[in-house]
Design an enzyme around this catalytic site. Structure first.
Site, PDB file in Angstrom:
ATOM      1  N   ARG A  31       6.363   0.193   8.811  1.00 52.04           N
ATOM      2  CA  ARG A  31       7.141  -0.403   7.723  1.00 52.04           C
ATOM      3  C   ARG A  31       7.142   0.537   6.521  1.00 52.04           C
ATOM      4  O   ARG A  31       6.634   1.663   6.587  1.00 52.04           O
ATOM      5  CB  ARG A  31       6.551  -1.762   7.373  1.00 52.04           C
ATOM      6  CG  ARG A  31       5.192  -1.660   6.716  1.00 52.04           C
ATOM      7  CD  ARG A  31       4.556  -3.027   6.498  1.00 52.04           C
ATOM      8  NE  ARG A  31       3.605  -2.991   5.410  1.00 52.04           N
ATOM      9  CZ  ARG A  31       2.783  -3.985   5.088  1.00 52.04           C
ATOM     10  NH1 ARG A  31       2.786  -5.104   5.794  1.00 52.04           N
ATOM     11  NH2 ARG A  31       1.963  -3.875   4.068  1.00 52.04           N
ATOM     12  N   GLY A  32       7.693   0.077   5.403  1.00 50.71           N
ATOM     13  CA  GLY A  32       7.573   0.789   4.128  1.00 50.71           C
ATOM     14  C   GLY A  32       8.013   2.235   4.233  1.00 50.71           C
ATOM     15  O   GLY A  32       9.119   2.553   4.683  1.00 50.71           O
ATOM     16  N   GLU A  33       7.127   3.122   3.828  1.00 52.17           N
ATOM     17  CA  GLU A  33       7.466   4.537   3.767  1.00 52.17           C
ATOM     18  C   GLU A  33       6.418   5.385   4.488  1.00 52.17           C
ATOM     19  O   GLU A  33       6.730   6.154   5.386  1.00 52.17           O
ATOM     20  CB  GLU A  33       7.582   4.946   2.288  1.00 52.17           C
ATOM     21  CG  GLU A  33       7.944   6.361   2.085  1.00 52.17           C
ATOM     22  CD  GLU A  33       8.459   6.661   0.679  1.00 52.17           C
ATOM     23  OE1 GLU A  33       8.085   7.692   0.135  1.00 52.17           O
ATOM     24  OE2 GLU A  33       9.256   5.878   0.115  1.00 52.17           O
ATOM     25  N   ASP A  34       5.166   5.229   4.086  1.00 47.89           N
ATOM     26  CA  ASP A  34       4.155   6.142   4.620  1.00 47.89           C
ATOM     27  C   ASP A  34       3.869   5.892   6.103  1.00 47.89           C
ATOM     28  O   ASP A  34       3.810   6.846   6.895  1.00 47.89           O
ATOM     29  CB  ASP A  34       2.857   6.020   3.802  1.00 47.89           C
ATOM     30  CG  ASP A  34       1.892   7.152   4.114  1.00 47.89           C
ATOM     31  OD1 ASP A  34       2.301   8.323   3.985  1.00 47.89           O
ATOM     32  OD2 ASP A  34       0.757   6.873   4.527  1.00 47.89           O
ATOM     33  N   SER A  35       3.711   4.629   6.509  1.00 44.37           N
ATOM     34  CA  SER A  35       3.422   4.365   7.935  1.00 44.37           C
ATOM     35  C   SER A  35       4.618   4.779   8.791  1.00 44.37           C
ATOM     36  O   SER A  35       4.463   5.242   9.933  1.00 44.37           O
ATOM     37  CB  SER A  35       3.056   2.897   8.169  1.00 44.37           C
ATOM     38  OG  SER A  35       4.088   2.038   7.759  1.00 44.37           O
TER      39      SER A  35
ATOM     40  N   PHE B 293       0.797  -1.237   0.000  1.00 41.79           N
ATOM     41  CA  PHE B 293       0.000   0.000   0.000  1.00 41.79           C
ATOM     42  C   PHE B 293       0.826   1.282   0.000  1.00 41.79           C
ATOM     43  O   PHE B 293       0.267   2.372   0.081  1.00 41.79           O
ATOM     44  CB  PHE B 293      -0.922   0.007   1.237  1.00 41.79           C
ATOM     45  CG  PHE B 293      -1.763  -1.225   1.314  1.00 41.79           C
ATOM     46  CD1 PHE B 293      -2.860  -1.386   0.475  1.00 41.79           C
ATOM     47  CD2 PHE B 293      -1.440  -2.254   2.182  1.00 41.79           C
ATOM     48  CE1 PHE B 293      -3.624  -2.528   0.496  1.00 41.79           C
ATOM     49  CE2 PHE B 293      -2.199  -3.414   2.222  1.00 41.79           C
ATOM     50  CZ  PHE B 293      -3.291  -3.556   1.377  1.00 41.79           C
TER      51      PHE B 293
ATOM     52  N   GLN C  48      -7.311   5.106   5.370  1.00 37.70           N
ATOM     53  CA  GLN C  48      -6.062   5.847   5.586  1.00 37.70           C
ATOM     54  C   GLN C  48      -6.300   7.098   6.428  1.00 37.70           C
ATOM     55  O   GLN C  48      -5.447   7.505   7.214  1.00 37.70           O
ATOM     56  CB  GLN C  48      -5.415   6.221   4.255  1.00 37.70           C
ATOM     57  CG  GLN C  48      -3.983   6.676   4.427  1.00 37.70           C
ATOM     58  CD  GLN C  48      -3.419   7.368   3.194  1.00 37.70           C
ATOM     59  OE1 GLN C  48      -4.061   8.222   2.591  1.00 37.70           O
ATOM     60  NE2 GLN C  48      -2.207   6.998   2.804  1.00 37.70           N
TER      61      GLN C  48
ATOM     62  N   ASP D 144       2.991   2.676  -2.351  1.00 36.82           N
ATOM     63  CA  ASP D 144       3.012   3.515  -3.560  1.00 36.82           C
ATOM     64  C   ASP D 144       1.717   4.321  -3.656  1.00 36.82           C
ATOM     65  O   ASP D 144       1.730   5.532  -3.859  1.00 36.82           O
ATOM     66  CB  ASP D 144       3.180   2.634  -4.807  1.00 36.82           C
ATOM     67  CG  ASP D 144       4.325   1.657  -4.645  1.00 36.82           C
ATOM     68  OD1 ASP D 144       5.472   2.086  -4.763  1.00 36.82           O
ATOM     69  OD2 ASP D 144       4.063   0.464  -4.362  1.00 36.82           O
TER      70      ASP D 144
HETATM   71  O1  TRH Z   1       2.347  -1.228   2.590  1.00 39.79           O
HETATM   72  P1  TRH Z   1       3.788  -0.894   2.590  1.00 39.79           P
HETATM   73  O2  TRH Z   1       4.708  -1.995   2.892  1.00 39.79           O
HETATM   74  O3  TRH Z   1       4.140  -0.255   1.213  1.00 39.79           O
HETATM   75  C1  TRH Z   1       5.296  -0.117   0.474  1.00 39.79           C
HETATM   76  C2  TRH Z   1       5.231  -0.908  -0.784  1.00 39.79           C
HETATM   77  O4  TRH Z   1       5.512  -2.264  -0.495  1.00 39.79           O
HETATM   78  C3  TRH Z   1       6.203  -0.374  -1.781  1.00 39.79           C
HETATM   79  O5  TRH Z   1       6.354  -1.208  -2.926  1.00 39.79           O
HETATM   80  C4  TRH Z   1       7.529  -0.097  -1.138  1.00 39.79           C
HETATM   81  O6  TRH Z   1       8.327   0.452  -2.073  1.00 39.79           O
HETATM   82  C5  TRH Z   1       7.308   0.854  -0.007  1.00 39.79           C
HETATM   83  O7  TRH Z   1       6.478   0.240   0.962  1.00 39.79           O
HETATM   84  C6  TRH Z   1       8.571   1.372   0.606  1.00 39.79           C
HETATM   85  O8  TRH Z   1       4.069   0.266   3.673  1.00 39.79           O
HETATM   86  P2  TRH Z   1       3.672   1.789   3.830  1.00 39.79           P
HETATM   87  O9  TRH Z   1       4.497   2.643   2.915  1.00 39.79           O
HETATM   88  O10 TRH Z   1       3.769   2.090   5.227  1.00 39.79           O
HETATM   89  O11 TRH Z   1       2.169   1.898   3.335  1.00 39.79           O
HETATM   90  C7  TRH Z   1       1.071   1.451   4.071  1.00 39.79           C
HETATM   91  C8  TRH Z   1      -0.110   2.357   3.810  1.00 39.79           C
HETATM   92  O12 TRH Z   1      -1.310   1.733   4.277  1.00 39.79           O
HETATM   93  C9  TRH Z   1      -0.019   3.681   4.551  1.00 39.79           C
HETATM   94  O13 TRH Z   1      -0.504   4.739   3.729  1.00 39.79           O
HETATM   95  C10 TRH Z   1      -0.957   3.506   5.742  1.00 39.79           C
HETATM   96  C11 TRH Z   1      -2.009   2.608   5.134  1.00 39.79           C
HETATM   97  N1  TRH Z   1      -2.825   1.815   6.082  1.00 39.79           N
HETATM   98  C12 TRH Z   1      -4.163   2.140   6.232  1.00 39.79           C
HETATM   99  O14 TRH Z   1      -4.656   3.075   5.595  1.00 39.79           O
HETATM  100  N2  TRH Z   1      -4.926   1.384   7.068  1.00 39.79           N
HETATM  101  C13 TRH Z   1      -4.413   0.351   7.799  1.00 39.79           C
HETATM  102  O15 TRH Z   1      -5.172  -0.293   8.565  1.00 39.79           O
HETATM  103  C14 TRH Z   1      -3.025   0.054   7.643  1.00 39.79           C
HETATM  104  C15 TRH Z   1      -2.428  -1.068   8.446  1.00 39.79           C
HETATM  105  C16 TRH Z   1      -2.259   0.800   6.778  1.00 39.79           C
END
Ligand code: TRH
Length: 386
Positions: A276-280, A22, A260, A24
């Site tokens: 994890r990832g970037e946004d969280s 999620f 979100q 990207d």
């Molecule tokens: O989901 P991620 O691991 O995403 C990514 C992708 O894998 C991508 O390809 C990679 O390059 C990147 O990480 C670094 O982790 P992230 O970035 O934290 O994204 C999660 C999103 O999901 C974030 O916007 C928060 C949202 N989210 C919700 O909206 N509700 C929820 O209950 C949860 C658990 C997350």
């Protein structure tokens, strides 16, 4: 701040390919909504996986549509974008994470009065800061700019909404009580949103050894899968959102995926978070919560320099004892360090017994980030000067 544009409101075209999970779409959607709210821009977002966005925005209608003021269309990377003829001519074209634009879009991007940006992955590495804002001159004379988000003044900044606020504790309690999960039982609640790993059973064992009651709010399925695979959970446990399972002093709860717009509440509510990832990861920092970053693993351990660069920046804001314990665990979850049971339990013991110190450290770091302009504010300034 005035936004340079051929017309008002400025038109921003964003393109997103969903690689996996999620992140990207999470970043692209956040950027789109910020440009719409803060520049009053006319924002168009093309995406190739509408279900990924629907996970973040459960009431999203079928595409094409205009949702929360953003015009949403489908596209196929490098090939075709739907609905171009319906879109206002772009002042800004933003390709997120190096995705390849179709020729028809590049045609607009090459115009001298269009800002063409490659919005890259977040990094604290020195090369990213050096590369941020640099122009890449293309063979036809057009220019594309690199935008690299980051944590320092010289970087492209972070996505932090002007409207960002910390919810008051009564509102947060009401929000927690309304979640379709078992109620609070007085124990600290940790949010765990990480990737699959063999470390999870070992950490769970360490938390059990410490003997304190704890509730683990498990977001996504990867940690639950890891525990099940290790034989820690019975095959039928924690399959549905809201289900719970007790292991001694530890209560595990499977969280529903929240929109979100409510994800920050999860972080503000939690006493500690694995993100994890970037946004969280960014949102945990803005929330000022004690956190561990489970970085997105890359081939040939390319994620490790990125991890180190970030922690080098944050280190001066941390208490030294907390930082040492934290780094041992961060190294273990991210594959750069091996801990035996004694060292692991000792590190967790330090973090739990020094919780207030850990919290003060993350507050200091968060305050430093909040003092900087956001990525969207920096972009406005960059383009105004350009
Ligand atoms: O989901 P991620 O691991 O995403 C990514 C992708 O894998 C991508 O390809 C990679 O390059 C990147 O990480 C670094 O982790 P992230 O970035 O934290 O994204 C999660 C999103 O999901 C974030 O916007 C928060 C949202 N989210 C919700 O909206 N509700 C929820 O209950 C949860 C658990 C997350």
């Amino acid at each position: 701040m005035p936004i340079p544009a051929r017309h008002r409101p400025p038109a921003c075209w964003l393109f997103c390919t969903v690689i996996d999970n999620f992140g990207d779409i999470g970043v692209s959607w956040r950027l789109a909504t910020m440009l719409s709210a803060e520049w009053q821009a006319d924002v168009y977002l093309w995406l190739d996986d509408e279900n990924a966005l629907r996970a973040l925005c459960p009431d999203l209608p079928a595409l094409p549509c205009t949702y929360k003021g953003i015009h949403l269309n489908r596209w196929q990377e490098g090939r075709h974008a739907d609905g171009l003829h319906r879109a206002a001519p772009p002042d800004y074209i933003i390709e997120t994470f190096g995705c390849r634009l179709p020729e028809a879009v590049e045609h607009h991007a090459r115009r001298p009065d269009t800002w063409w940006l490659n919005w890259e992955y977040l990094s604290a590495e020195p090369w990213a800061e050096a590369m941020h804002g640099k122009a890449s001159l293309l063979s036809d004379g057009s220019t594309k700019y690199f935008w690299l988000m980051g944590f320092s003044e010289k970087s492209g900044g972070l996505l932090r909404e002007k409207s960002y606020t910390v919810p008051d504790s009564a509102a947060l309690s009401r929000w927690r009580a309304a979640l379709p999960i078992p109620p609070q039982n007085g124990s600290p609640e940790w949010l765990l949103f990480g990737y699959r790993s063999t470390v999870w059973p070992q950490w769970l064992a360490a938390w059990q050894t410490l003997g304190r009651p704890l509730t683990l709010l498990l977001a996504g399925h990867q940690i639950t899968d890891s525990l099940r695979q290790a034989g820690i959970l019975p095959a039928d446990a924690l399959h549905t959102a809201g289900s719970s399972f007790a292991l001694g002093n530890i209560r595990l709860i499977r969280l529903p995926f929240v929109p979100q717009s409510e994800f920050d509440n999860l972080l503000h509510h939690a006493d500690m978070a694995v993100v994890r990832g970037e946004d969280s990861f960014v949102r945990a920092q803005l929330a000022g919560k004690p956190f561990l970053w489970h970085i997105y693993p890359q081939d040939e351990a390319a994620h490790l320099p990125k991890l180190d660069a970030f922690w080098q920046l944050a280190a001066p804001y941390y208490d030294a004892t907390v930082f040492r314990a934290h780094q041992a665990l961060s190294g273990e979850i991210n594959g750069s360090e091996k801990l035996d049971d004694t060292a692991r339990t000792a590190a967790w013991h330090t973090l739990m017994s020094q919780y207030t110190c850990w919290q003060d450290s993350t507050h200091r770091w968060s305050a430093a980030l909040h003092a900087q302009p956001s990525a969207v504010e920096k972009l406005a300034k960059f383009c105004g000067q350009g």
